[in-house]
Design a protein around this motif. Structure first.
Motif, PDB file in Angstrom:
ATOM      1  N   LYS A 238     -76.346 -86.912  24.888  1.00  0.00           N
ATOM      2  CA  LYS A 238     -76.977 -87.980  25.666  1.00  0.00           C
ATOM      3  C   LYS A 238     -78.346 -87.588  26.209  1.00  0.00           C
ATOM      4  O   LYS A 238     -79.133 -88.455  26.577  1.00  0.00           O
ATOM      5  CB  LYS A 238     -76.059 -88.376  26.826  1.00  0.00           C
ATOM      6  CG  LYS A 238     -74.875 -89.221  26.399  1.00  0.00           C
ATOM      7  CD  LYS A 238     -74.042 -89.631  27.595  1.00  0.00           C
ATOM      8  CE  LYS A 238     -72.878 -90.504  27.159  1.00  0.00           C
ATOM      9  NZ  LYS A 238     -72.013 -90.903  28.290  1.00  0.00           N
ATOM     10  N   SER A 245     -77.943 -94.327  23.424  1.00  0.00           N
ATOM     11  CA  SER A 245     -76.991 -94.191  24.534  1.00  0.00           C
ATOM     12  C   SER A 245     -75.794 -95.142  24.394  1.00  0.00           C
ATOM     13  O   SER A 245     -74.674 -94.805  24.779  1.00  0.00           O
ATOM     14  CB  SER A 245     -77.702 -94.441  25.871  1.00  0.00           C
ATOM     15  OG  SER A 245     -78.241 -95.748  25.905  1.00  0.00           O
ATOM     16  N   ASP A 249     -71.981 -93.926  24.442  1.00  0.00           N
ATOM     17  CA  ASP A 249     -70.986 -94.430  25.390  1.00  0.00           C
ATOM     18  C   ASP A 249     -69.708 -94.848  24.663  1.00  0.00           C
ATOM     19  O   ASP A 249     -68.599 -94.690  25.184  1.00  0.00           O
ATOM     20  CB  ASP A 249     -71.560 -95.613  26.169  1.00  0.00           C
ATOM     21  CG  ASP A 249     -72.640 -95.189  27.153  1.00  0.00           C
ATOM     22  OD1 ASP A 249     -73.453 -96.042  27.552  1.00  0.00           O
ATOM     23  OD2 ASP A 249     -72.668 -93.985  27.509  1.00  0.00           O
ATOM     24  N   SER A 252     -67.761 -91.712  24.036  1.00  0.00           N
ATOM     25  CA  SER A 252     -67.072 -91.293  25.254  1.00  0.00           C
ATOM     26  C   SER A 252     -65.838 -92.143  25.515  1.00  0.00           C
ATOM     27  O   SER A 252     -64.777 -91.638  25.915  1.00  0.00           O
ATOM     28  CB  SER A 252     -68.026 -91.401  26.457  1.00  0.00           C
ATOM     29  OG  SER A 252     -69.094 -90.499  26.331  1.00  0.00           O
TER      30      SER A 252
END
Length: 511
Positions: A238, A245, A249, A252
């Motif tokens: 990141k 991004s 995300d 994640s």
């Protein structure tokens, strides 16, 4: 749910499942290593990497139900989405993930090997005890038979008028000795039976559950650690570029969705057999005139021992066992409910392809009309082969839909079939309307593009070092000559007349 209670008889499945988990960690480690080597290469190589590590074939379908397996698949999908920007990322990343996971994996392998060895040792001990039980039972049967013969011989000698007192005493003494020996064997058999039942109860209700629960804890620790590795995979990256991004995300989120307990629940639901543990072995009293029975009839355990021992001995698979017939096109090899789901999914997939072909056909017809009105823009005849090919494709897809709906009607049957087909048509009809409305707007925009070229503003500076690319500066006003075709690049014209490709994410279109 826990493995020791619900999967007490699934030792082989647990063995394979935990091994598959370790293989997944190894696959992820190799993935990260190769990822660092390919980081400086173009986006095509990165897409190739994500494709290489994606699971292939129907054998892996069950594993995809586990969140830790599915998370890696989602990561690879996200990686493919932002592959066009990978040449902009720095060379070094994520080596620390491999170092930690390799050490963790070594510890897991050692612990897993120890637990499986304990399980096999416990089973060998119980089998040894069972053999001793069989031996004492056979000895009891033999000695009691000999005692009965000796007693009968003593009675015969005593009734014989020609026998001397010495002969009678000798026969009685022999019968007494045999009877005493038989009683001792009987006591040994009873003691061994009691011992075996106690050991069997401990094995199935205490020893094996404890070992399998340890393996469950090991597997859940692996899943949690692997989930942390998934999250680290994105956290380290990141820092590089804000443009990607959103994709990071998503990665994640894939790691955060991993649920060790839920994976264990799914695993239990897939493999729980529902068998009951073996009951205690009954005592057979040969003193009551019961004839000696064979091992298989007197002790029920050997009849099903090869099926219900939680851990079976491994053997080599023959060539014939490895051969698996290919699945039928109509999914008739599946159970009814699974077959209906597969057929419905196939119909949905073909409908999507048909809608895409319809959209392509409408766009080509619209373009042909524009060319006919403005010959300078292009030759309408050049679109005829593509239009004919699209029409042919739509005909083929409609035939496929009819074929699969026929099979679906066979699988469903009766009124339920009619309802299923009606629901299927209802499910796809709104998409067609939406598609038509959407493409009406697309065609309107398509006509406007021939009037004037759109403008865009560079959001970031870009160095065009590759062939066909150009350099632009932050805030520069550009003319769009060719829109993004889905590969992440667009062709633009600078004010100085220089023309070339730049990343489409680096610009903002003017309203």
């Amino acid at each position: 749910m826990d493995w020791g209670t619900d999967l007490w008889d699934q030792g082989d499945v647990i063995d394979k499942h935990t091994q598959a988990g370790l293989d997944l960690v190894e696959r992820y480690i190799k993935f990260v290593k190769e990822r660092t080597e390919l980081e400086q290469n173009y986006a095509k190589q990165l897409r190739s990497l994500s494709k290489k590590y994606a699971k292939k074939g129907s054998k892996d379908d069950q594993d995809c139900r586990f969140s830790n397996h599915a998370a890696l698949q989602e990561i690879l999908n996200e990686l493919n989405d932002y592959a066009g920007q990978r040449e902009l990322i720095a060379e070094s990343m994520m080596t620390n993930i491999c170092v930690d996971l390799i050490k963790f994996l070594q510890d897991l392998k050692q612990d897993r090997k120890a637990h499986l060895s304990d399980a096999k040792r416990a089973q060998q001990n119980l089998e040894s005890s069972f053999k001793q039980l069989e031996s004492t039972k056979r000895r009891f049967a033999k000695e009691w038979t000999e005692a009965e013969k000796a007693t009968q011989q003593a009675e015969k000698t005593e009734n014989d008028t020609n026998a001397t007192k010495i002969d009678v005493d000798k026969a009685k003494q022999h019968a007494h000795t045999r009877t005493h020996t038989a009683e001792e064997c009987r006591n040994d058999y009873a003691a061994q039976l009691q011992k075996y039942n106690k050991e069997q109860n401990y094995y199935y209700y205490t020893e094996i559950p404890q070992i399998f629960n340890k393996l469950q804890d090991l597997d859940e620790r692996r899943i949690r650690r692997l989930a942390d590795g998934y999250c680290q995979f994105s956290d380290l990256e990141k820092k590089v570029q804000p443009i990607i991004s959103k994709c990071l995300d998503g990665i994640s989120a894939a790691g955060a969705k991993v649920d060790a307990k839920q994976d264990s629940v799914v695993f239990v639901e897939q493999h729980k057999s529902g068998f009951e543990r073996p009951s205690d072995v009954d005592f057979e009293d040969y003193t009551q005139g019961i004839k000696a029975a064979s091992s298989d009839s007197s002790l029920n355990l050997p009849k099903f021992r090869s099926k219900l021992w939680p851990i079976s001995r491994k053997h080599k698979t023959s060539h014939a066992e490895k051969h698996v017939p290919p699945p039928a096109e109509d999914f008739s090899h599946l159970p009814p409910e699974q077959r209906k789901k597969k057929l419905q999914a196939k119909i949905d997939d073909v409908f999507k392809k048909l809608h895409m072909e319809q959209e392509t056909s409408e766009a080509l017809e619209k373009m042909k009309g524009v060319y006919e009105q403005n010959p300078n823009l292009g030759d309408p005849s050049t679109l005829e082969p593509k239009i004919a090919e699209t029409v042919q494709n739509m005909g083929y897809l409609r035939g496929e839909i009819a074929k699969y709906e026929t099979w679906l009607s066979e699988a469903v049957g009766g009124d339920e079939c009619a309802n299923a087909i009606n629901n299927n048509n209802h499910h796809h009809t709104p998409n067609t309307v939406v598609t038509s409305e959407k493409h009406q707007n697309i065609y309107t925009e398509f006509d406007d593009e021939f009037d004037e070229f759109s403008q865009c503003t560079a959001l970031y500076s870009f160095e065009g070092n590759s062939e066909g690319t150009i350099s632009v500066t932050d805030g520069e006003l550009l003319t769009v000559m060719e829109e993004d075709k889905g590969d992440g690049w667009m062709r633009v014209l600078r004010a100085n007349g220089e023309e070339g490709f730049i990343p489409s994410s680096y610009v903002k279109l003017s309203s």
